[in-house]
Write a protein that holds these residues in place. Structure first.
Motif, mmCIF file in Angstrom:
data_model
loop_
_atom_site.group_PDB
_atom_site.id
_atom_site.type_symbol
_atom_site.label_atom_id
_atom_site.label_comp_id
_atom_site.label_asym_id
_atom_site.label_seq_id
_atom_site.Cartn_x
_atom_site.Cartn_y
_atom_site.Cartn_z
ATOM 1 N N TYR A 90 0.618 -51.604 -34.426
ATOM 2 C CA TYR A 90 0.100 -50.634 -33.470
ATOM 3 C C TYR A 90 0.499 -49.239 -33.923
ATOM 4 O O TYR A 90 1.671 -48.963 -34.148
ATOM 5 N N LEU A 114 -2.326 -45.820 -44.126
ATOM 6 C CA LEU A 114 -3.365 -46.823 -44.369
ATOM 7 C C LEU A 114 -3.168 -47.520 -45.711
ATOM 8 O O LEU A 114 -3.411 -48.725 -45.833
ATOM 9 N N ARG A 121 -3.671 -55.595 -40.042
ATOM 10 C CA ARG A 121 -4.580 -55.309 -38.926
ATOM 11 C C ARG A 121 -3.939 -54.191 -38.104
ATOM 12 O O ARG A 121 -2.854 -54.370 -37.561
ATOM 13 N N TYR A 123 -4.099 -51.300 -34.972
ATOM 14 C CA TYR A 123 -4.682 -50.933 -33.690
ATOM 15 C C TYR A 123 -4.152 -49.564 -33.302
ATOM 16 O O TYR A 123 -3.028 -49.196 -33.649
ATOM 17 N N TYR A 132 -11.055 -40.895 -35.483
ATOM 18 C CA TYR A 132 -10.542 -41.962 -36.329
ATOM 19 C C TYR A 132 -11.620 -42.757 -37.058
ATOM 20 O O TYR A 132 -11.310 -43.580 -37.906
ATOM 21 N N LYS A 133 -12.863 -42.515 -36.748
ATOM 22 C CA LYS A 133 -13.950 -43.249 -37.411
ATOM 23 C C LYS A 133 -13.975 -42.994 -38.913
ATOM 24 O O LYS A 133 -14.192 -43.905 -39.694
ATOM 25 N N PHE A 137 -11.419 -46.688 -38.515
ATOM 26 C CA PHE A 137 -11.156 -47.317 -37.230
ATOM 27 C C PHE A 137 -12.458 -47.419 -36.436
ATOM 28 O O PHE A 137 -13.246 -46.487 -36.396
ATOM 29 N N SER A 140 -12.713 -51.608 -30.697
ATOM 30 C CA SER A 140 -12.646 -53.060 -30.578
ATOM 31 C C SER A 140 -12.321 -53.473 -29.153
ATOM 32 O O SER A 140 -12.587 -54.597 -28.762
#
Length: 186
Positions: A90, A114, A121, A123, A132-133, A137, A140
Motif C-alpha cells: 500500500y 515503482l 501489486r 495499491y 497516477y494514471k 495506476f 480497481s
C-alpha cells in the motif's frame, strides 16, 4: 516587482535535477516528513497525524527526495495483506513541498519506488486519481464514505471506540456481504 525580476524567475522555475537525491528515510527525518504531512493533507489534524506516525509510519518503508539536504518529496509504502496476493503493498503519504510542485520531483521519486516494487501489486488511495494514471495506476476499487453518528462513540475524548457491544459473527457477515463483489477484499 521583485517577483518579476529575471533572476528571481530563473530560481523559481529552475529544475534542480542534478542537485537532488533519493534515499530511504532515516529516523531523524520523521519531524520534517510530519510537517509536510500536516501541510499537504488538509483533512489531517495533530491527532490523526500522531496516530499515523505512532502506529503506521514506523512499519512503513519511506522514500524521500532531497534537495540540498531538505526533504521535498516523500512516499511511504507498507506491505498490505490482500487475500490471494502475497506481494501486495500500500502506497501512502505521497507528498511534495508546495514550493517544489510541478517540477517532476514526485514522478522521479515514484519511478524509483515503482522500479523497486516492479513485480509487486501496489495499491493507493488517491485524492486525485488522474495524476497516477501516467504511472500505470488504474482504478480497481471505489471508496464509500460512511459517517458514524457521534452518539455511538464513548464519551471520553481520547477513546474513539464504539460504545456498544458488537457481535463478531454479525460484523463478519455484514463485511462479507459488502465486499462480495470485490475479489481483492475477500
Amino acid at each position: 516587482k521583485m517577483r518579476l525580476h529575471p533572476v528571481h524567475m530563473v530560481e523559481k522555475t529552475r529544475i534542480f535535477i542534478d542537485d537532488t537525491y533519493i534515499r530511504i528515510a532515516k529516523q531523524e527525518d520523521e519531524e520534517a516528513i510530519r510537517a509536510l504531512w500536516l501541510d499537504r493533507f488538509e483533512d489531517e489534524d495533530e491527532q490523526s497525524t500522531s496516530f499515523y506516525f505512532d502506529h503506521i509510519y514506523p512499519h512503513a518503508k519511506t522514500y524521500v527526495l532531497c534537495f540540498h539536504d531538505r526533504i521535498i518529496s516523500a512516499i511511504s509504502i507498507e506491505q498490505f495483506v490482500v487475500n490471494g496476493y502475497e506481494d501486495s503493498y500500500y502506497v501512502m503519504g505521497v507528498l511534495t513541498d508546495r514550493s517544489f510542485e510541478g517540477q517532476g520531483f514526485m514522478k522521479r521519486l515514484f519511478n524509483v519506488v515503482l522500479n523497486d516494487y516492479k513485480e509487486k501489486r501496489l495499491y493507493l488511495t488517491a485524492y486525485h486519481p488522474e495524476v497516477y494514471k501516467s504511472l500505470g495506476f488504474l482504478p480497481s476499487h471505489f471508496m464509500n464514505k460512511v459517517k458514524i453518528d457521534k452518539k455511538y462513540y464513548k464519551t471520553m475524548e481520547t477513546d474513539y471506540s464504539l460504545s456498544h457491544e458488537v457481535n463478531a459473527e454479525v460484523m463478519s457477515s455484514l463485511y462479507d456481504n459488502y465486499v462480495s463483489s470485490c475479489l481483492e477484499y475477500r
